[in-house]
Design a protein around this motif. Structure first.
Motif, PDB file in Angstrom:
ATOM      1  N   ILE A 191      13.344  63.358  35.819  1.00 19.61           N
ATOM      2  CA  ILE A 191      12.049  62.775  36.181  1.00 19.61           C
ATOM      3  C   ILE A 191      11.209  62.425  34.960  1.00 19.61           C
ATOM      4  CG2 ILE A 191       9.859  63.174  37.386  1.00 19.61           C
ATOM      5  CD1 ILE A 191      11.397  64.792  39.453  1.00 19.61           C
ATOM      6  N   ASP A 192      11.112  63.325  34.001  1.00 22.22           N
ATOM      7  CA  ASP A 192      10.267  63.053  32.831  1.00 22.22           C
ATOM      8  C   ASP A 192      10.745  61.818  32.075  1.00 22.22           C
ATOM      9  OD1 ASP A 192       8.408  65.163  33.134  1.00 22.22           O
ATOM     10  OD2 ASP A 192       9.886  66.576  32.364  1.00 22.22           O
ATOM     11  N   GLU A 193      12.053  61.689  31.893  1.00 26.85           N
ATOM     12  CA  GLU A 193      12.589  60.500  31.208  1.00 26.85           C
ATOM     13  C   GLU A 193      12.290  59.236  32.009  1.00 26.85           C
ATOM     14  OE1 GLU A 193      16.654  60.740  29.410  1.00 26.85           O
ATOM     15  OE2 GLU A 193      16.581  62.782  30.249  1.00 26.85           O
ATOM     16  N   THR A 194      12.408  59.333  33.322  1.00 22.73           N
ATOM     17  CA  THR A 194      12.132  58.178  34.174  1.00 22.73           C
ATOM     18  C   THR A 194      10.683  57.733  34.047  1.00 22.73           C
ATOM     19  OG1 THR A 194      13.841  58.859  35.753  1.00 22.73           O
ATOM     20  CG2 THR A 194      12.147  57.348  36.559  1.00 22.73           C
ATOM     21  N   LEU A 195       9.767  58.691  33.988  1.00 19.32           N
ATOM     22  CA  LEU A 195       8.348  58.345  33.915  1.00 19.32           C
ATOM     23  C   LEU A 195       7.985  57.616  32.632  1.00 19.32           C
ATOM     24  CD1 LEU A 195       6.699  61.515  35.485  1.00 19.32           C
ATOM     25  CD2 LEU A 195       7.008  59.254  36.513  1.00 19.32           C
ATOM     26  N   GLU A 196       8.791  57.762  31.601  1.00 13.85           N
ATOM     27  CA  GLU A 196       8.537  57.024  30.362  1.00 13.85           C
ATOM     28  C   GLU A 196       8.627  55.515  30.588  1.00 13.85           C
ATOM     29  OE1 GLU A 196       7.455  58.420  27.498  1.00 13.85           O
ATOM     30  OE2 GLU A 196       7.375  60.211  28.774  1.00 13.85           O
ATOM     31  N   PHE A 197       9.338  55.104  31.638  1.00 18.08           N
ATOM     32  CA  PHE A 197       9.489  53.679  31.952  1.00 18.08           C
ATOM     33  C   PHE A 197       8.359  53.153  32.838  1.00 18.08           C
ATOM     34  CE2 PHE A 197      13.932  54.929  31.031  1.00 18.08           C
ATOM     35  CZ  PHE A 197      14.227  53.987  30.061  1.00 18.08           C
ATOM     36  N   GLU A 198       7.456  54.034  33.279  1.00 23.22           N
ATOM     37  CA  GLU A 198       6.336  53.650  34.128  1.00 23.22           C
ATOM     38  C   GLU A 198       6.787  52.788  35.315  1.00 23.22           C
ATOM     39  OE1 GLU A 198       3.291  51.850  31.747  1.00 23.22           O
ATOM     40  OE2 GLU A 198       3.135  53.572  30.405  1.00 23.22           O
ATOM     41  N   PRO A 199       7.676  53.320  36.152  1.00 22.76           N
ATOM     42  CA  PRO A 199       8.214  52.517  37.266  1.00 22.76           C
ATOM     43  C   PRO A 199       7.159  52.195  38.319  1.00 22.76           C
ATOM     44  CG  PRO A 199       8.879  54.803  37.475  1.00 22.76           C
ATOM     45  CD  PRO A 199       8.229  54.682  36.132  1.00 22.76           C
ATOM     46  N   ASP A 200       7.446  51.163  39.098  1.00 19.97           N
ATOM     47  CA  ASP A 200       6.577  50.802  40.226  1.00 19.97           C
ATOM     48  C   ASP A 200       6.814  51.701  41.420  1.00 19.97           C
ATOM     49  OD1 ASP A 200       5.402  48.259  39.107  1.00 19.97           O
ATOM     50  OD2 ASP A 200       7.532  47.755  39.012  1.00 19.97           O
ATOM     51  N   LEU A 201       8.013  52.284  41.503  1.00 25.07           N
ATOM     52  CA  LEU A 201       8.384  53.121  42.644  1.00 25.07           C
ATOM     53  C   LEU A 201       9.376  54.175  42.187  1.00 25.07           C
ATOM     54  CD1 LEU A 201       8.355  53.518  45.831  1.00 25.07           C
ATOM     55  CD2 LEU A 201      10.453  52.132  45.824  1.00 25.07           C
TER      56      LEU A 201
END
Length: 348
Positions: A191-201
Motif C-alpha cells: 500500500i505505501d509504495e502504491t500511494l507514492e503514485f497518487e492513484p485515482d482509485l
C-alpha cells in the motif's frame, strides 16, 4: 434535428446524495432529468438511483465457478495465475459472449455502469468494447499489458507484480487517463509504495493499517471494496476487513465492487445485502457506495435535476417489500431483480 419527446415517471423517490424520500414526478428529456416536481398522487412504486459497480473482471465469466483450489496468487496473480491461463486459452468470440452475458446480468440487477480491470492488452480492451456495444451499461475500461494506451486508464495489479508501474502511470497521467491499483488485498505490504503514485482509485485495501487509511483519506483517494470476493478468497474473515467502518470513521470514501465473475456474481444488490449484514454500516452509506463510483464516469449517479437519467423503478407490491417501514434499508438489504419493474439507464 429530431424532436425529443419527454416522458414522466412518478413515484416515491430517493432524491439527491442524502436520499430524501419524496413523492415526485420526474421528467426525462434527451436522457437528462429536466425537472423533479412534487406529486400529491403517486403510484405504489419506488424510484431509486441505478448502481455503479466500481470493480469487475468480466473476462473471468468464462471460468465461472470452475472448481479451483490454491492460494490467491495461484488463482489470480498475473501473468500465470489460473484465471490468466484460462483467458489466454479462450477463443475471443467466447470471451466476448461471456462478458456480454455478464453485462446483461448487471443491467437486470440495476447497474448502469462499471469499472473493469481488463486483461489482454489492446485486444482485450477492444473485446470488452464489443461486448458492451449497444447495451445501456457504460464501461470504464482500465487496461493492462498495453491496453492502458487505448482505454480509460491503467488497471494495475499489485505494484509488486508490475515491473514497469512507474512508466505505466507516467504515460497514463500524460494522456489524462485514470490510474487504479490493486493494493492491500492479502496484506498491507504494497500500500505505501502504491500511494507514492497518487492513484485515482485503490481496489481492496482489505488489510490496510490505520496509518495507511489515514493517509488514503488525507489524499482523498476512494477505495473500491469487494467484501464477498474477499471472504470467498479467504483474505477476509471478520468485519474488520475490508475496513469499511474505519474508512467511514475517518471521513473517507468507499465504493462497492464485485471483483472476479469467476467467483462472484456481478450483482450489487447482493453485495449491498452482504455488506449490511457483515459490516453493519448505515444503509445510506452502503447505497451511496453502490452509486458513487459513477464519478469515474464523470457523473454523480444520484437523482437530481440536470443529471443523466439512471434510475430503477421498483414495484414493492410484487413481493413482500410493500410491508417495508424503511425504503432505504429495504433497498439495501432486500432488493432483487424480481422487484425491479423498469430500468431507466439512458446513455448519451
Amino acid at each position: 434535428m429530431q424532436e425529443v419527446t419527454p416522458y414522466v415517471v412518478t413515484g416515491r423517490t430517493l432524491l439527491g446524495e442524502d436520499f430524501r424520500e419524496e413523492d415526485v414526478s420526474i421528467t426525462v428529456s434527451g436522457g437528462i432529468v429536466t425537472s423533479i416536481e412534487p406529486s400529491s398522487r403517486t403510484p405504489d412504486r419506488w424510484i431509486v438511483p441505478a448502481f455503479f459497480n466500481a470493480h469487475t473482471h468480466l473476462g473471468d465469466t468464462v471460468a465461472m465457478d470452475l472448481p479451483a483450489r490454491g492460494s490467491l496468487a495461484d488463482l489470480v496473480k498475473p501473468p500465470d495465475g489460473l484465471k490468466h491461463r484460462i483467458l489466454a486459452a479462450t477463443p475471443r468470440a467466447e470471451l466476448v459472449r461471456g462478458m456480454r452475458a455478464s453485462i446483461i446480468a448487471m443491467i437486470a440487477t440495476g447497474t448502469a455502469g462499471f469499472a473493469d480491470f481488463r486483461e489482454g492488452g489492446a485486444d482485450g480492451v477492444a473485446a470488452l468494447r464489443e461486448a458492451a456495444a449497444g447495451l445501456d451499461c457504460r464501461p470504464i475500461i482500465l487496461g493492462r499489458e498495453g491496453g492502458e494506451e487505448v482505454s480509460d486508464g491503467a488497471g494495475i495489479s499489485s505494484v509488486h507484480d508490475v515491473a514497469n508501474a512507474e512508466e505505466v502511470v507516467r504515460d497514463a497521467r500524460a494522456a489524462g487517463r485514470l490510474v487504479a491499483f490493486h493494493a492491500g488485498e492479502k496484506n498491507p505490504d504494497d500500500i505505501d509504495e502504491t500511494l507514492e503514485f497518487e492513484p485515482d482509485l485503490l481496489v481492496h485495501c482489505t488489510h490496510a493499517t490505520d496509518a495507511q487509511l489515514r493517509r488514503i483519506v488525507d489524499m482523498d483517494i476512494p477505495v473500491a471494496v469487494c467484501p464477498r470476493s474477499n471472504w470467498l478468497l479467504g483474505v477476509a474473515a471478520s468485519a474488520a476487513h475490508p475496513p469499511i467502518t474505519r474508512i467511514l470513521e475517518l471521513g473517507g470514501r468507499f465504493y462497492l465492487g464485485t471483483d472476479n465473475v469467476m467467483f462472484v456474481q456481478p450483482d450489487l444488490s447482493r453485495e449491498m445485502a452482504f455488506a449490511a449484514t457483515v459490516y453493519r454500516a448505515p444503509p445510506g452509506e452502503i447505497l451511496r457506495a453502490a452509486i458513487t463510483g459513477a464519478r469515474m464516469a464523470g457523473r454523480s449517479g444520484f437523482i437530481e435535476e440536470g443529471q443523466e437519467a439512471h434510475f430503477l423503478v421498483v414495484n414493492p407490491a410484487k413481493s413482500n417489500l410493500s410491508f417495508s417501514k424503511d425504503i432505504l434499508a429495504t433497498i439495501v438489504k432486500r432488493l432483487d431483480s424480481s422487484s425491479i419493474g423498469q430500468t431507466v439507464l439512458t446513455l448519451q
